[in-house]
Design a protein around this motif. Structure first.
Motif, PDB file in Angstrom:
ATOM      1  N   ARG A   4     -20.414 -12.177  58.305  1.00  0.00           N
ATOM      2  CA  ARG A   4     -20.457 -10.858  57.660  1.00  0.00           C
ATOM      3  C   ARG A   4     -19.230 -10.032  58.041  1.00  0.00           C
ATOM      4  O   ARG A   4     -18.661  -9.325  57.208  1.00  0.00           O
ATOM      5  N   GLU A   5     -18.808 -10.141  59.310  1.00  0.00           N
ATOM      6  CA  GLU A   5     -17.635  -9.406  59.765  1.00  0.00           C
ATOM      7  C   GLU A   5     -16.373  -9.942  59.079  1.00  0.00           C
ATOM      8  O   GLU A   5     -15.505  -9.163  58.648  1.00  0.00           O
ATOM      9  N   PHE A   6     -16.263 -11.259  58.990  1.00  0.00           N
ATOM     10  CA  PHE A   6     -15.123 -11.879  58.313  1.00  0.00           C
ATOM     11  C   PHE A   6     -15.019 -11.377  56.869  1.00  0.00           C
ATOM     12  O   PHE A   6     -13.946 -10.954  56.413  1.00  0.00           O
ATOM     13  N   THR A   7     -16.126 -11.462  56.129  1.00  0.00           N
ATOM     14  CA  THR A   7     -16.093 -11.077  54.720  1.00  0.00           C
ATOM     15  C   THR A   7     -15.826  -9.586  54.566  1.00  0.00           C
ATOM     16  O   THR A   7     -15.125  -9.176  53.628  1.00  0.00           O
ATOM     17  N   ARG A   8     -16.344  -8.772  55.470  1.00  0.00           N
ATOM     18  CA  ARG A   8     -16.088  -7.330  55.406  1.00  0.00           C
ATOM     19  C   ARG A   8     -14.597  -7.039  55.575  1.00  0.00           C
ATOM     20  O   ARG A   8     -14.018  -6.243  54.819  1.00  0.00           O
ATOM     21  N   VAL A   9     -13.990  -7.686  56.569  1.00  0.00           N
ATOM     22  CA  VAL A   9     -12.565  -7.471  56.832  1.00  0.00           C
ATOM     23  C   VAL A   9     -11.724  -7.874  55.615  1.00  0.00           C
ATOM     24  O   VAL A   9     -10.799  -7.143  55.218  1.00  0.00           O
ATOM     25  N   VAL A  43      -8.825 -17.022  53.303  1.00  0.00           N
ATOM     26  CA  VAL A  43      -8.485 -17.509  54.639  1.00  0.00           C
ATOM     27  C   VAL A  43      -9.459 -18.610  55.023  1.00  0.00           C
ATOM     28  O   VAL A  43     -10.618 -18.607  54.613  1.00  0.00           O
ATOM     29  N   GLY A  44      -8.977 -19.567  55.801  1.00  0.00           N
ATOM     30  CA  GLY A  44      -9.826 -20.628  56.318  1.00  0.00           C
ATOM     31  C   GLY A  44     -10.053 -20.415  57.802  1.00  0.00           C
ATOM     32  O   GLY A  44      -9.133 -20.000  58.514  1.00  0.00           O
ATOM     33  N   ALA A  45     -11.265 -20.662  58.266  1.00  0.00           N
ATOM     34  CA  ALA A  45     -11.567 -20.438  59.680  1.00  0.00           C
ATOM     35  C   ALA A  45     -12.598 -21.441  60.182  1.00  0.00           C
ATOM     36  O   ALA A  45     -13.558 -21.763  59.480  1.00  0.00           O
ATOM     37  N   GLY A  46     -12.356 -21.926  61.402  1.00  0.00           N
ATOM     38  CA  GLY A  46     -13.267 -22.877  62.026  1.00  0.00           C
ATOM     39  C   GLY A  46     -13.981 -22.253  63.200  1.00  0.00           C
ATOM     40  O   GLY A  46     -14.997 -21.567  63.055  1.00  0.00           O
ATOM     41  N   GLY A  47     -13.434 -22.470  64.400  1.00  0.00           N
ATOM     42  CA  GLY A  47     -14.088 -22.003  65.619  1.00  0.00           C
ATOM     43  C   GLY A  47     -14.266 -20.507  65.696  1.00  0.00           C
ATOM     44  O   GLY A  47     -15.222 -20.022  66.326  1.00  0.00           O
ATOM     45  N   ALA A  48     -13.370 -19.742  65.076  1.00  0.00           N
ATOM     46  CA  ALA A  48     -13.491 -18.281  65.108  1.00  0.00           C
ATOM     47  C   ALA A  48     -14.640 -17.790  64.240  1.00  0.00           C
ATOM     48  O   ALA A  48     -15.088 -16.651  64.375  1.00  0.00           O
ATOM     49  N   LEU A  49     -15.126 -18.655  63.363  1.00  0.00           N
ATOM     50  CA  LEU A  49     -16.214 -18.300  62.449  1.00  0.00           C
ATOM     51  C   LEU A  49     -17.529 -18.956  62.820  1.00  0.00           C
ATOM     52  O   LEU A  49     -18.585 -18.326  62.761  1.00  0.00           O
ATOM     53  N   VAL A  50     -17.468 -20.219  63.212  1.00  0.00           N
ATOM     54  CA  VAL A  50     -18.686 -20.986  63.485  1.00  0.00           C
ATOM     55  C   VAL A  50     -18.813 -21.244  64.983  1.00  0.00           C
ATOM     56  O   VAL A  50     -18.043 -22.018  65.559  1.00  0.00           O
ATOM     57  N   VAL A  65      -7.011 -18.076  62.509  1.00  0.00           N
ATOM     58  CA  VAL A  65      -7.401 -16.885  61.753  1.00  0.00           C
ATOM     59  C   VAL A  65      -8.770 -16.412  62.235  1.00  0.00           C
ATOM     60  O   VAL A  65      -9.726 -17.187  62.284  1.00  0.00           O
ATOM     61  N   GLY A  66      -8.854 -15.133  62.578  1.00  0.00           N
ATOM     62  CA  GLY A  66     -10.103 -14.544  63.042  1.00  0.00           C
ATOM     63  C   GLY A  66     -10.305 -13.179  62.424  1.00  0.00           C
ATOM     64  O   GLY A  66      -9.447 -12.682  61.687  1.00  0.00           O
ATOM     65  N   PRO A  67     -11.439 -12.517  62.713  1.00  0.00           N
ATOM     66  CA  PRO A  67     -11.695 -11.187  62.147  1.00  0.00           C
ATOM     67  C   PRO A  67     -10.641 -10.163  62.534  1.00  0.00           C
ATOM     68  O   PRO A  67     -10.435  -9.184  61.824  1.00  0.00           O
ATOM     69  N   ALA A  75     -26.701 -19.847  57.396  1.00  0.00           N
ATOM     70  CA  ALA A  75     -26.269 -18.671  58.166  1.00  0.00           C
ATOM     71  C   ALA A  75     -24.969 -18.114  57.614  1.00  0.00           C
ATOM     72  O   ALA A  75     -24.783 -16.889  57.498  1.00  0.00           O
ATOM     73  N   LEU A  76     -24.047 -18.996  57.253  1.00  0.00           N
ATOM     74  CA  LEU A  76     -22.781 -18.568  56.656  1.00  0.00           C
ATOM     75  C   LEU A  76     -23.024 -17.905  55.304  1.00  0.00           C
ATOM     76  O   LEU A  76     -22.462 -16.843  55.008  1.00  0.00           O
ATOM     77  N   ARG A  77     -23.870 -18.509  54.496  1.00  0.00           N
ATOM     78  CA  ARG A  77     -24.162 -17.962  53.169  1.00  0.00           C
ATOM     79  C   ARG A  77     -24.769 -16.567  53.266  1.00  0.00           C
ATOM     80  O   ARG A  77     -24.399 -15.659  52.502  1.00  0.00           O
ATOM     81  N   GLU A  78     -25.678 -16.403  54.211  1.00  0.00           N
ATOM     82  CA  GLU A  78     -26.301 -15.093  54.392  1.00  0.00           C
ATOM     83  C   GLU A  78     -25.279 -14.038  54.804  1.00  0.00           C
ATOM     84  O   GLU A  78     -25.443 -12.848  54.511  1.00  0.00           O
ATOM     85  N   GLY A  79     -24.196 -14.486  55.470  1.00  0.00           N
ATOM     86  CA  GLY A  79     -23.146 -13.566  55.877  1.00  0.00           C
ATOM     87  C   GLY A  79     -22.075 -13.375  54.816  1.00  0.00           C
ATOM     88  O   GLY A  79     -21.097 -12.647  55.046  1.00  0.00           O
ATOM     89  N   GLY A  80     -22.245 -14.013  53.662  1.00  0.00           N
ATOM     90  CA  GLY A  80     -21.308 -13.827  52.568  1.00  0.00           C
ATOM     91  C   GLY A  80     -20.258 -14.904  52.420  1.00  0.00           C
ATOM     92  O   GLY A  80     -19.440 -14.850  51.501  1.00  0.00           O
ATOM     93  N   VAL A  81     -20.264 -15.886  53.322  1.00  0.00           N
ATOM     94  CA  VAL A  81     -19.297 -16.991  53.229  1.00  0.00           C
ATOM     95  C   VAL A  81     -19.953 -18.116  52.423  1.00  0.00           C
ATOM     96  O   VAL A  81     -20.850 -18.807  52.912  1.00  0.00           O
ATOM     97  N   THR A  82     -19.495 -18.288  51.202  1.00  0.00           N
ATOM     98  CA  THR A  82     -20.136 -19.244  50.295  1.00  0.00           C
ATOM     99  C   THR A  82     -19.235 -20.431  49.971  1.00  0.00           C
ATOM    100  O   THR A  82     -19.415 -21.097  48.957  1.00  0.00           O
ATOM    101  N   ALA A  83     -18.275 -20.691  50.850  1.00  0.00           N
ATOM    102  CA  ALA A  83     -17.414 -21.873  50.708  1.00  0.00           C
ATOM    103  C   ALA A  83     -17.369 -22.596  52.048  1.00  0.00           C
ATOM    104  O   ALA A  83     -17.066 -21.988  53.078  1.00  0.00           O
ATOM    105  N   VAL A  84     -17.682 -23.873  52.023  1.00  0.00           N
ATOM    106  CA  VAL A  84     -17.764 -24.673  53.244  1.00  0.00           C
ATOM    107  C   VAL A  84     -16.924 -25.933  53.077  1.00  0.00           C
ATOM    108  O   VAL A  84     -17.036 -26.634  52.066  1.00  0.00           O
TER     109      VAL A  84
END
Length: 214
Positions: A201-206, A176-183, A160-162, A31-40
């Motif tokens: 997707r919102e995180f990566t767009r911002v 930026v690193g994000a936990g609960g605000a992202l997942v 850190v959040g959107p 789900a993260l990868r599909e939204g553009g977040v490719t680092a876990v």
């Protein structure tokens, strides 16, 4: 720039997974990868962290760069690196962790709050520093540290959040690193992985828009 560090910079957002359940791990990562977040980053205090690191690296290969967080000692660093972690992050400064990662050619970042800690970590061989907890000091603090320490890549994490990620990028954060605000683990429990994708997707767009503005 180191390839792993370059990939972290490219995605701009590192997802911090703490205590993630085994039956949700792959779906959340996808789900993260599909939204553009490719680092876990899977935290070391997660049950069977080594097994989960291996599962993600085996499932996604080069599509996702996988690391471990909350690493407090060299033994944990080595264990997680042997399990497939490509980068290691700590909440605090541990020079033995940095030394172990340097020994195995892995990217590493200590947690810092002050310029003194940042330069100590960088001189010890860290690839970047994690400004943590970022919410305590805010973007202005990171920007102030980047002034005299522009050579040190900095990643704020914690709060850190959107709504404020762009402010950190504007202040000089390379990611930026994000936990609960992202997942959203409640969404994952419901099987609503699309909700995680939307947030990613919102995180990566911002982050992308803040970079374009610079």
């Amino acid at each position: 720039m180191n390839e792993t560090l370059s990939r972290l910079a490219d995605t701009g957002v590192v997802a911090v997974l703490r205590g993630v359940e085994a039956d949700q791990l792959i779906e959340i990562t996808e789900a993260l990868r599909e939204g553009g977040v490719t680092a876990v980053e899977i935290t070391a205090d997660t049950t069977d962290v080594a097994g989960k690191l291996g599962e993600v690296t085996g499932s996604f290969g080069d599509e996702v760069v996988v690391g471990t967080g909350t690493v407090l000692d060299s033994e944990t660093a080595r264990t997680t690196l042997m399990a497939g972690a490509e980068f290691v992050v700590s909440p605090s400064l541990h020079e033995d962790v940095i030394a172990t990662c340097n020994r195995y050619g892995a990217v590493t970042a200590p947690g810092v709050m002050t310029p003194t800690e940042a330069i100590r970590g960088y001189e010890a061989g860290a690839d970047f520093v994690k400004v943590f907890p970022a919410k305590t000091v805010g973007p202005a603090h990171l920007g102030a540290m980047k002034g005299p320490l522009g050579q040190i890549p900095m990643m704020p994490t914690g709060g850190v959040g959107p709504d404020n990620a762009a402010d950190y990028v504007d202040a000089g954060a390379f990611a930026v690193g994000a936990g609960g605000a992202l997942v959203d683990y409640d969404a994952a429990e419901r099987g609503d992985y699309e909700a995680i994708t939307r947030t990613a997707r919102e995180f990566t767009r911002v982050v992308e828009e803040a970079r374009d503005d610079d």
